[in-house]
Design an enzyme around this catalytic site. Structure first.
Site, PDB file in Angstrom:
ATOM      1  N   THR A   1      -0.336 -16.256 -16.586  1.00  0.00           N
ATOM      2  CA  THR A   1       0.413 -16.105 -17.828  1.00  0.00           C
ATOM      3  C   THR A   1       1.575 -15.132 -17.684  1.00  0.00           C
ATOM      4  O   THR A   1       2.517 -15.173 -18.482  1.00  0.00           O
ATOM      5  CB  THR A   1      -0.506 -15.609 -18.961  1.00  0.00           C
ATOM      6  N   ASP A   2       1.536 -14.272 -16.655  1.00  0.00           N
ATOM      7  CA  ASP A   2       2.541 -13.207 -16.582  1.00  0.00           C
ATOM      8  C   ASP A   2       3.942 -13.757 -16.317  1.00  0.00           C
ATOM      9  O   ASP A   2       4.902 -13.408 -17.010  1.00  0.00           O
ATOM     10  CB  ASP A   2       2.153 -12.135 -15.568  1.00  0.00           C
TER      11      ASP A   2
ATOM     12  N   SER B   1       0.928   1.790   9.569  1.00  0.00           N
ATOM     13  CA  SER B   1      -0.274   1.686   8.746  1.00  0.00           C
ATOM     14  C   SER B   1      -1.492   1.728   9.650  1.00  0.00           C
ATOM     15  O   SER B   1      -1.404   1.501  10.862  1.00  0.00           O
ATOM     16  CB  SER B   1      -0.272   0.377   7.942  1.00  0.00           C
TER      17      SER B   1
ATOM     18  N   SER C   1      -3.885  -6.052  -3.351  1.00  0.00           N
ATOM     19  CA  SER C   1      -3.596  -5.040  -2.328  1.00  0.00           C
ATOM     20  C   SER C   1      -2.096  -4.850  -2.168  1.00  0.00           C
ATOM     21  O   SER C   1      -1.635  -3.741  -1.850  1.00  0.00           O
ATOM     22  CB  SER C   1      -4.225  -5.456  -0.998  1.00  0.00           C
TER      23      SER C   1
ATOM     24  N   ASP D   1       0.574  -7.160 -11.832  1.00  0.00           N
ATOM     25  CA  ASP D   1      -0.150  -6.366 -10.844  1.00  0.00           C
ATOM     26  C   ASP D   1       0.414  -4.961 -10.734  1.00  0.00           C
ATOM     27  O   ASP D   1      -0.325  -3.970 -10.718  1.00  0.00           O
ATOM     28  CB  ASP D   1      -0.107  -7.060  -9.481  1.00  0.00           C
TER      29      ASP D   1
END
EC number: 2.7.1.6
Length: 386
Positions: free
Chosen positions: A37-38, A69, A131, A176
């Site tokens: 929906t975003d 990382s 993530s 997010d």
């Protein structure tokens, strides 16, 4: 969290030969309800979780950028002047894309120094727990601090979305990053993706004796490829055929007309988005009026809609949802973009172990891979750790 924070600081010193200027963190997220929906400018109800990405960062005296990382062996290096979507690729496109996107929102990248950056995380990759947004939000907050940009968190969410859309090439919405940056403990973020107005909605899970169980199916997905982009294109085609800016402007009452105008597949894609928007509104109202124990049917209906209308579930997700429902869950649904990832179940605390054992057994019986089943808490959003 203490181990993750101290570990990335130690690793930074080992990799770069000096102490970082600071450590920042940002959480992954679970979307309680409101899937796909975003980017249709509708409503979502995610919450930040107690799985986080940490970023140790130190400014340099030159224009060089070095990014590493703990989950990738390579150390990516480039000059700030070369920063741009065409120069980025792989995992480093997420943090470096944020640095580039800050310039798109007004930061003068010709006036800032380079930096060294090291990232660590305990947010599962490819599990539908975002993530990627955790990386983007931690890095955005860190660079906003050390470059003294003064952007608010809503702007930093837009920066993260721009990085993911353009630098990474994933056509995701802003949910997010908003959840990762705006989340609060034991609360969800009710976000209007058109106006970007955000309200904190208390969940009250502990008081109600409930927990959120995550079932990571182990089936990974990638938003930059495949069905996610196809679903977004279907939504845009449906909005165009209905003569509206976005599916946000279509109500449940409009669906009869939509059925006459659209082909069957596009209609079902549209129906999911329209009814999912309504389910978000109904969930927020129900949480406020009756508490979390009353939202189970809305979660169940959301999964059926994603399975049948939007067609983004997979057999592992369906099995996880059905098994949780049969073993005490109040409600359950797949969460995230689909085509793999995780399901969530709202479970009474005394039934959590039963759900975990039942899911392990069901996956073994169907010869699926071993799922990772764990609980999460609604957590604080991005913050400076040290």
């Amino acid at each position: 969290m203490t181990d993750l924070r101290s570990g990335v600081r130690d690793d930074f010193a080992e990799v770069f030969g000096r102490e970082p200027d600071g450590v920042w963190s940002a959480p992954g997220r679970v979307n309680l309800i409101g899937e796909h929906t975003d980017y249709n400018l509708g409503f979502v109800l995610p919450f930040a979780i107690n799985r986080r990405t940490v970023a140790a960062l130190g400014l340099r005296e030159d224009r060089r950028v070095r990014v590493g990382s703990t989950f990738a062996d390579e150390l990516v290096e480039l000059d700030l002047d070369a920063l741009g979507p065409d120069a980025l690729g792989g995992w480093s496109a997420y943090p470096l894309g944020v640095a580039w996107a800050l310039g798109q929102f007004g930061a003068d990248l010709e006036a800032v120094p380079g930096f060294d950056l090291l990232i660590d995380s305990n947010v599962p990759v490819g599990a539908g727990l975002s993530s990627s947004a955790a990386i983007e939000s931690a890095v955005a907050l860190a660079l906003n601090d050390v470059w003294r940009l003064g952007f608010d968190r809503q702007t930093l969410a837009k920066v993260g979305q721009r990085a993911e859309n353009v630098a990474v090439g994933a056509p995701t919405g802003i949910m997010d990053q908003s959840a990762s940056l705006l989340g609060e403990a034991d609360s969800a973020v009710f976000l209007d993706c058109r106006s970007l107005d955000a309200q904190v909605v208390p969940l009250g899970l502990e008081q109600a004796g409930l927990e959120i169980v995550i079932i990571d199916t182990g089936v990974t997905h990638a938003h930059a490829t495949g069905g996610y982009a196809d679903r977004r294109a279907s939504c845009e085609a449906g909005a165009k055929a209905l003569g509206v800016e976005s599916l946000r402007d279509v109500s449940v009452a409009d669906l009869d007309r939509a059925r006459e105008v659209l082909d069957d597949v596009t209609f079902r894609r549209v129906r999911h988005v329209v009814t999912e928007d309504q389910r978000v509104l109904d969930t927020v109202r129900t949480l406020r009026e009756h508490g979390p124990a009353a939202i189970g049917e809305l979660l169940d209906a959301s999964h059926v809609s994603m399975r049948d209308d939007f067609e983004i579930s997979v057999p592992e997700l369906d099995l996880a949802v059905e098994t949780a429902q049969a073993n005490g869950a109040i409600g359950a649904r797949m969460t995230g973009g689909g085509f793999g990832g995780s399901a969530i179940a709202l479970v009474p605390t005394d039934a959590v172990s039963r759900v975990q054992v039942a899911i392990d057994g069901a996956f073994a019986e169907h010869s699926f891979g071993q799922p990772d089943v764990f609980t999460v808490r609604a957590s604080q959003g991005a913050q400076r750790e040290s």
